[in-house]
Design an enzyme around this catalytic site. Structure first.
Site, PDB file in Angstrom:
ATOM      1  N   GLU A  34      -5.271  -1.906 -10.110  1.00  0.00           N
ATOM      2  CA  GLU A  34      -5.602  -0.581 -10.644  1.00  0.00           C
ATOM      3  C   GLU A  34      -4.375   0.321 -10.787  1.00  0.00           C
ATOM      4  OE1 GLU A  34      -5.665   0.038  -6.195  1.00  0.00           O
ATOM      5  OE2 GLU A  34      -6.090  -1.608  -7.574  1.00  0.00           O
ATOM      6  N   CYS A  61      -6.701  -5.189  -1.929  1.00  0.00           N
ATOM      7  CA  CYS A  61      -5.944  -4.800  -0.739  1.00  0.00           C
ATOM      8  C   CYS A  61      -6.863  -4.573   0.472  1.00  0.00           C
ATOM      9  CB  CYS A  61      -5.066  -3.594  -1.056  1.00  0.00           C
ATOM     10  SG  CYS A  61      -3.710  -3.375   0.108  1.00  0.00           S
ATOM     11  N   ILE A 101       1.177  -2.968  -1.747  1.00  0.00           N
ATOM     12  CA  ILE A 101       1.459  -1.801  -0.916  1.00  0.00           C
ATOM     13  C   ILE A 101       0.787  -2.023   0.438  1.00  0.00           C
ATOM     14  CG2 ILE A 101       1.210   0.700  -0.659  1.00  0.00           C
ATOM     15  CD1 ILE A 101       0.947   0.797  -3.756  1.00  0.00           C
ATOM     16  N   ARG A 102       1.597  -2.212   1.480  1.00  0.00           N
ATOM     17  CA  ARG A 102       1.062  -2.539   2.814  1.00  0.00           C
ATOM     18  C   ARG A 102      -0.009  -3.622   2.691  1.00  0.00           C
ATOM     19  NH1 ARG A 102      -1.458   2.074   5.516  1.00  0.00           N
ATOM     20  NH2 ARG A 102      -1.577   0.632   7.240  1.00  0.00           N
ATOM     21  N   HIS A 137      -2.735  -4.438  -5.971  1.00  0.00           N
ATOM     22  CA  HIS A 137      -3.437  -3.304  -6.576  1.00  0.00           C
ATOM     23  C   HIS A 137      -3.411  -3.401  -8.106  1.00  0.00           C
ATOM     24  CE1 HIS A 137      -3.984  -0.684  -3.024  1.00  0.00           C
ATOM     25  NE2 HIS A 137      -2.921  -1.320  -2.571  1.00  0.00           N
ATOM     26  N   GLY A 171      -6.670   0.972   0.328  1.00  0.00           N
ATOM     27  CA  GLY A 171      -6.650   2.182   1.140  1.00  0.00           C
ATOM     28  C   GLY A 171      -6.456   1.766   2.580  1.00  0.00           C
ATOM     29  N   SER A 225      -8.420   0.090   5.572  1.00  0.00           N
ATOM     30  CA  SER A 225      -9.647  -0.661   5.870  1.00  0.00           C
ATOM     31  C   SER A 225     -10.349  -0.157   7.124  1.00  0.00           C
ATOM     32  CB  SER A 225      -9.341  -2.154   6.004  1.00  0.00           C
ATOM     33  OG  SER A 225      -8.419  -2.377   7.050  1.00  0.00           O
TER      34      SER A 225
END
Length: 188
Positions: free
Chosen positions: A171, A79, A133-134, A169, A47, A49
């Site tokens: 998940e 992440c 992702i990022r 990620h 998400g 941070s």
């Protein structure tokens, strides 16, 4: 076994779904009172941070979780969660729990458009499809850490005592191997 998932922001629901598929009970940590419920381990999701760190402090959860992690609570970070655990952030003067002896670079692969998918192999887990992702990059890890996997010559997965860090990620895939590893090898 009951695993708490930090549910202030980010991909917490996806972690819960993966754990439920393994038959693991979960609890969402949204406020300080949630810390009074017994749980055996913690997941810090991907998400943002900065937002997660700010909310952890605003909601009075930060110190208690830091104390529990320092005293052996098994924790898996993905992440943004890796940034929360990192001892040092190379490109940011903020620090959070500082319980994991790694140096991390935030958004190392660029912005959202720099997101990518990579097939790789994780030590003790096997072949795994990784979604970045990022994503942060683990620039270095203490010799006390065990590197579980690399991507593009950088550390993507690492273990230190009661803590696991994945810059990707797990998940967001259908593969439950990372969550299964955490539950079987880290949570007692």
């Amino acid at each position: 076994m009951k695993i708490a998932v930090l549910a202030l922001q980010g991909a917490f629901a996806e972690h819960e779904k993966a754990l439920h598929r393994l038959g693991i009970e979960t609890i969402e940590l949204r406020k300080k009172q949630d810390l009074h419920t017994r749980f055996d381990a913690l997941i810090l999701p991907g998400g943002e941070s900065t937002v997660q760190g700010k909310l952890l402090k605003e909601f009075g959860m930060f110190e208690e979780l830091k104390y529990r992690i320092e005293n052996g609570l098994p924790v898996m970070a993905t992440c943004a969660g890796v940034i929360l655990l990192a001892q040092t952030l190379v490109n940011d003067d903020r620090n959070y729990f500082k319980t994991f002896p790694i140096k991390v670079v935030r958004n190392a692969y660029g912005r959202q458009l720099g997101s990518f998918h990579q097939k790789g192999t994780l030590k003790d887990i096997g072949a795994f499809d990784m979604e970045f992702i990022r994503a942060p990059l683990i620039a270095s890890a203490s010799p006390d850490c065990t590197v579980l996997g690399t991507v593009k010559e950088s550390i993507a997965a690492v273990r230190y005592q009661n803590q696991l860090a994945f810059t990707f990620h797990p998940e967001l895939t259908d593969d439950l191997a990372v969550h299964q590893y955490f539950c079987q090898k880290m949570v007692h």
